[in-house]
Write a protein that holds these residues in place. Sequence first.
Motif, PDB file in Angstrom:
ATOM      1  N   UNK A 156       4.386  19.048 -53.000  1.00 14.38           N
ATOM      2  CA  UNK A 156       4.953  17.735 -52.674  1.00 14.38           C
ATOM      3  C   UNK A 156       4.640  17.356 -51.231  1.00 14.38           C
ATOM      4  N   UNK A 157       4.728  18.348 -50.343  1.00 17.92           N
ATOM      5  CA  UNK A 157       4.419  18.079 -48.939  1.00 17.92           C
ATOM      6  C   UNK A 157       2.946  17.718 -48.762  1.00 17.92           C
ATOM      7  N   UNK A 158       2.072  18.445 -49.448  1.00 22.05           N
ATOM      8  CA  UNK A 158       0.640  18.167 -49.315  1.00 22.05           C
ATOM      9  C   UNK A 158       0.300  16.782 -49.849  1.00 22.05           C
ATOM     10  N   UNK A 159       0.928  16.383 -50.944  1.00 26.55           N
ATOM     11  CA  UNK A 159       0.608  15.100 -51.571  1.00 26.55           C
ATOM     12  C   UNK A 159       1.494  13.954 -51.064  1.00 26.55           C
ATOM     13  N   UNK A 160       2.417  14.305 -50.161  1.00 29.00           N
ATOM     14  CA  UNK A 160       3.372  13.306 -49.679  1.00 29.00           C
ATOM     15  C   UNK A 160       4.103  12.660 -50.863  1.00 29.00           C
ATOM     16  N   UNK A 161       4.579  13.527 -51.744  1.00 33.11           N
ATOM     17  CA  UNK A 161       5.267  13.075 -52.960  1.00 33.11           C
ATOM     18  C   UNK A 161       6.672  13.678 -53.002  1.00 33.11           C
ATOM     19  N   UNK A 162       7.476  13.202 -53.928  1.00 33.77           N
ATOM     20  CA  UNK A 162       8.790  13.770 -54.163  1.00 33.77           C
ATOM     21  C   UNK A 162       8.678  14.902 -55.193  1.00 33.77           C
ATOM     22  N   UNK A 163       9.411  16.009 -54.999  1.00 29.57           N
ATOM     23  CA  UNK A 163       9.362  17.092 -55.993  1.00 29.57           C
ATOM     24  C   UNK A 163       9.667  16.606 -57.411  1.00 29.57           C
ATOM     25  N   UNK A 164      10.484  15.579 -57.524  1.00 30.48           N
ATOM     26  CA  UNK A 164      10.835  15.065 -58.853  1.00 30.48           C
ATOM     27  C   UNK A 164       9.638  14.431 -59.559  1.00 30.48           C
ATOM     28  N   UNK A 165       8.591  14.108 -58.798  1.00 33.94           N
ATOM     29  CA  UNK A 165       7.392  13.519 -59.387  1.00 33.94           C
ATOM     30  C   UNK A 165       6.421  14.586 -59.913  1.00 33.94           C
ATOM     31  N   UNK A 166       6.769  15.843 -59.706  1.00 36.52           N
ATOM     32  CA  UNK A 166       5.859  16.934 -60.042  1.00 36.52           C
ATOM     33  C   UNK A 166       6.433  17.786 -61.168  1.00 36.52           C
ATOM     34  N   UNK A 171       0.912  28.049 -64.315  1.00 33.61           N
ATOM     35  CA  UNK A 171       0.437  28.444 -62.997  1.00 33.61           C
ATOM     36  C   UNK A 171      -0.130  27.317 -62.175  1.00 33.61           C
ATOM     37  N   UNK A 172       0.198  26.082 -62.521  1.00 33.86           N
ATOM     38  CA  UNK A 172      -0.276  24.933 -61.757  1.00 33.86           C
ATOM     39  C   UNK A 172       0.878  23.968 -61.490  1.00 33.86           C
ATOM     40  N   UNK A 173       0.787  23.278 -60.336  1.00 31.76           N
ATOM     41  CA  UNK A 173       1.688  22.167 -60.051  1.00 31.76           C
ATOM     42  C   UNK A 173       0.914  20.886 -60.348  1.00 31.76           C
ATOM     43  N   UNK A 174       1.526  19.999 -61.136  1.00 26.75           N
ATOM     44  CA  UNK A 174       0.841  18.793 -61.622  1.00 26.75           C
ATOM     45  C   UNK A 174       1.625  17.562 -61.207  1.00 26.75           C
ATOM     46  N   UNK A 179      -1.979  12.951 -62.203  1.00 28.51           N
ATOM     47  CA  UNK A 179      -2.505  14.152 -62.846  1.00 28.51           C
ATOM     48  C   UNK A 179      -3.275  15.067 -61.874  1.00 28.51           C
ATOM     49  N   UNK A 180      -3.025  14.905 -60.562  1.00 31.21           N
ATOM     50  CA  UNK A 180      -3.589  15.871 -59.626  1.00 31.21           C
ATOM     51  C   UNK A 180      -3.008  17.251 -59.923  1.00 31.21           C
ATOM     52  N   UNK A 181      -3.813  18.293 -59.656  1.00 34.34           N
ATOM     53  CA  UNK A 181      -3.378  19.649 -59.976  1.00 34.34           C
ATOM     54  C   UNK A 181      -3.706  20.590 -58.825  1.00 34.34           C
ATOM     55  N   UNK A 182      -2.811  21.508 -58.575  1.00 32.84           N
ATOM     56  CA  UNK A 182      -3.037  22.584 -57.622  1.00 32.84           C
ATOM     57  C   UNK A 182      -2.563  23.888 -58.250  1.00 32.84           C
ATOM     58  N   UNK A 183      -3.455  24.870 -58.210  1.00 36.35           N
ATOM     59  CA  UNK A 183      -3.054  26.186 -58.696  1.00 36.35           C
ATOM     60  C   UNK A 183      -2.072  26.837 -57.731  1.00 36.35           C
TER      61      UNK A 183
END
Length: 736
Positions: A156-166, A171-174, A179-183
């Motif tokens: 969330x910090x990297x994408x400047x997003x709210x955790x509720x949006x993820x 094994x991935x955060x989406x 639909x961005x993804x980070x392992x």
Amino acid sequence: MSADSRDETLATALGGIRQSRRAFLQTVAAVGGSLVVGFQLGGPTQAAAARAGKGAKPWSANAFIRIAPDGAVTLVVPYVEMGQGAYTSQAQLLAEELDVGLDQVKVEPAPPDETLYSHPVFGGQVTGGSASLPGSWATLRQAGADTRALLVAAAAKRWNAQPSELRTEHGQVIHTGNNQRLGYGELVAAAATLPAPAQKAPLKPLSEYKLVGHSVKRVDTPAKVNGTAKFGIDALPQGVRYAAVRATPVFDGKVAGVDQAPALAVRGVRQVVVLDDLVAVVADHTWAARKGLAALDIRWNEGANANVDTAALVAQCDAALEREGVVAVKVGDVAAARPAKRYEATFRQPMLAHATMEPINCTAHVTKDRCEVWVGCQVLGRAQKRASEASGLPLDKVIVHNHLLGGGFGRRLEADYVHQAVRIAKHVDAPVKVIWSREEDIQQDYFRYHNHSRVWVGTDREGMPVSFHHRVVGPAIMATFLPIFFKDGVDFDAVNGAAGPYDFANARVDFVRQEPPTGLHVGNWRGVGHTRNVFVVESVIDDLAQRAGIDPVEYRRRLLGKSPRSLAVMELAAQKAGWGRKLERGQGLGMSVQDGFGSFLATVAQVRVAPDGKYKVERVVCAIDCGVAVNPDIVKAQLMSGVVYGLSAVQYGRITVARGRIVESNFDTYPVLRMRDTPPVEVHIVPSTADPGGVGEPGTSGIFPAVTNAIFHATGKRVFDLPIDTELLKGGRHEA
């Protein structure tokens, strides 16, 4: 960095972990570039510890999650895998809440460290007591959820997003919006720098679980099938030699003398090691070592126990039944009860061996400044301590490699074989693998000792109990093994289950301590206290029902009003077994009910007895409420395994003594149940949302009285002494 050095670095960095969660995460972030989360796995016995007057230890981590930069997840747990499915169930709990696949989690046993990996109740690195899963249920899931929350926060910090949006998946955060993804591996460095959440992350509802509660494939099966799994007996350090050993056959005896020449004449034999209580032949291969040992004529100083026999041991326990015991359980006032009738029965149970599939073994290499051990052991920290004692080296110079165990059953809760191997290895200039023969394995066991019981019951005019008094005679194993469970002269394990799950208005259990002769070692045996006491209590309840003219299930039903979970499993087992149906001539059904290890179990055995006393167990039905069944297949497998183990004991199990020696020596004289004699075993699991209980041990104790009660209902012959003597079954009624 190797796994061993990484764990040493981790232990040093954490320094006992008395820090805040925020400081803890910062401290371990640099270890191998991985995110490491520490947490404490407890046990189901916190309440028992409190009753014993011992508080739990201050909080410290004893389990760790490592997530590497490549996304690999490793769970380091203080428990070992000995066939009970511990690795799989632990991995399921973590994978469920961390939101990774089971195939993404690798489970590693913790290295020996009694401080870092100490069980908060048991006080050491102990795998036993059916405690692993119950002790992991809450904290391991929470650790997974909290770790997942940290990774989400990093994304969330990297994408400047709210955790509720993820969301997370495999094994991935989406990001649900684009639909961005980070392992996970890409986020570990950032996650370790974040402040810890102020509150625990919410756990998933059970209804959303995809792994927990499902029969997923065991994580240890592939390696066991393809042969890559490493048990203690598979250890092959470079230059290893092989030792066959014969320890004193007489309790507490000593070596008086031996001519080494016959062994040294055997091709391949390198040397003979003679210690005060044993002789070992060291050779290039196992056959040469065994052949050399067989060639020796060892003279023994038999000492004070040379005339000890089973009759004397039984007489001691019988005499102990006449002594007043230390009160362990007291409800109401047994002495003040005024029964209409009185009942008394005495039970005798023999010594039992463990007879694990993998015989006892340990490989050791001792040099002037280092001791290295390869072994499979349930108490890794104690193994390290025993190796330190034997080698004379400090703990930090002793390295123990723990492997899979080919059966534990409580035998590998001891570390005597580690001590012995290291003593031998001190005299060998190479690693030496000590493998006990089956004879040595059985005769040098830490036995389940003789256990005698006497029960007095007062009943009303209808035959229902108004008072219940059970006197238990046996050794106090916990006094030395786990002192937290021994207080004021009472061994809490010895009296565990001694009053059953029943609602007695007046009940008393007292314990009379009767130890074996010096040198005759006793220890824990699968099912521990319940294997002794469930047989007694359930036999008595069944006998009381018969005398009252009440169906055994109905009789128990009247006594289980305050234990609805016990009542439910009894009703289910009775239904599935067809209780109350008309049976053929010579057939009988036997019921047993128990609670223990956080689980509730009912067992029904169907037995057929012939007029000549020979009998066959035709069918076994189990119903269990173990709380959430994390892996139903493992629950069923463990109950089936326990039934088979218990059937071996109730039908054949008896260790006897003559001239200070164990008489039985192999499976011809100490039989175990064969596949051809194993009955079908059905397991029915009661759906539950309660916290999980243990399942590895209850099945063993439940089968004892189920079989003997079935024999009574087929023949009219009540079994009070084990194992079952077919001579006593001759001439029964054998009615339909």
